[in-house]
Design an enzyme around this catalytic site. Sequence first.
Site, mmCIF file in Angstrom:
data_model
loop_
_atom_site.group_PDB
_atom_site.id
_atom_site.type_symbol
_atom_site.label_atom_id
_atom_site.label_comp_id
_atom_site.label_asym_id
_atom_site.label_seq_id
_atom_site.Cartn_x
_atom_site.Cartn_y
_atom_site.Cartn_z
ATOM 1 N N TYR A 1 -6.447 -6.109 -6.399
ATOM 2 C CA TYR A 1 -5.040 -6.301 -6.734
ATOM 3 C C TYR A 1 -4.890 -6.858 -8.148
ATOM 4 O O TYR A 1 -5.103 -8.043 -8.403
ATOM 5 C CB TYR A 1 -4.370 -7.246 -5.734
ATOM 6 C CG TYR A 1 -4.462 -6.800 -4.290
ATOM 7 C CD1 TYR A 1 -4.626 -5.460 -3.943
ATOM 8 C CD2 TYR A 1 -4.381 -7.739 -3.259
ATOM 9 C CE1 TYR A 1 -4.704 -5.057 -2.617
ATOM 10 C CE2 TYR A 1 -4.455 -7.343 -1.931
ATOM 11 C CZ TYR A 1 -4.627 -6.008 -1.617
ATOM 12 O OH TYR A 1 -4.714 -5.620 -0.294
ATOM 13 N N HIS B 1 -13.143 -3.837 2.607
ATOM 14 C CA HIS B 1 -11.908 -3.266 2.074
ATOM 15 C C HIS B 1 -12.038 -1.757 1.864
ATOM 16 O O HIS B 1 -12.790 -1.304 1.001
ATOM 17 C CB HIS B 1 -11.569 -3.950 0.745
ATOM 18 C CG HIS B 1 -10.153 -3.749 0.301
ATOM 19 N ND1 HIS B 1 -9.717 -4.124 -0.956
ATOM 20 C CD2 HIS B 1 -9.072 -3.222 0.927
ATOM 21 C CE1 HIS B 1 -8.432 -3.850 -1.070
ATOM 22 N NE2 HIS B 1 -8.025 -3.284 0.062
#
Length: 330
Positions: free
Chosen positions: A56, A141
């Site tokens: 992010y 992830h």
Amino acid sequence: MRQHALGRSRVTVSELAFGAAGIGNLFNPIPDAQAEQAVHAAWETGIRYFDTAPHYGLGLSERRLGAALRGLPRSEFAISSKVGRLLRPLYPVHGDDLANGFAVPATHYRQWDFSAEGVRRSIASSLERLGLDRIDIVYLHDPEDHADQALNEAYPALERLRAEGAVGAIGIGMNQSAMPARVVRDTDIDVVLLAGRYSLLDQSGLADLLPAAADRGVSVVVGGVFNSGLLADPRPGAMFEYAAAPAHLVARAQHLKQVCDHHRVPLRAVALQLPLGHPAVTSVLVGAQSADQIRDNAAMAARPVPAALWADLRGLGLLDPRVPVPGEVG
């Protein structure tokens, strides 16, 4: 705000969680002060679970989240980050990272790495960016294209770290349900972060993952309850799964809104609360880029939804009768 344990771990999370992708400049830049205010507003509403990732904003989300949480009582909140993408410096810096969705300079590139060493490096780097003493929850992830390495190398590494007490809970975070369901059945994870697959418009997670999680005592954290925005503001041109929503989904979302309006309940409240009706779901993760957004999310989470509204959605064929709803017994 209610707190729940994650699976069989000692980690507890609030029923509403703060997703920190937005403060990593998701799609558009925001000032540092605005990011800090969003995190502090989350704290004021009772949110005690914060989720981030190196992905992010090329680490910006972790840096901002850690800075905003610093000084708050560490024993009172849980923080999760993720492994699988290592950030490597990029020289010279050229352009931005908008191709990956983040309005930040392209200072690094992402290197997929689900090796045991990659897990250790990723966690060490995340701790440095966060400036905190520990990460409570670590997720694999998006390992779709790296399943073998993720399960054979990264997962055992996470299991060892949990056994050593270095992390409190381990899991997998994806926007599909099939692979997490397999991981739930074949490993000893504590939690799954499921994005966009258990919402008013997409309940595909109910077919495989959620029953498996309930059977195994694994918690599910549900993200993407607004499906990229369509369920927050159902109109032509609204986003669904990060692209313009097709006309039939816009029409369905608008029909959902009409039913909610009839009961004088915002569609956002119904979309946010639906996942909590399933016994495997522990928390709903919502992203925000401002204090006002997170306060609105908290208000929607607390808004009463009458049983008659759920009944109307089922009666009109807008909600599968097999989907459990909040407040329902059995």
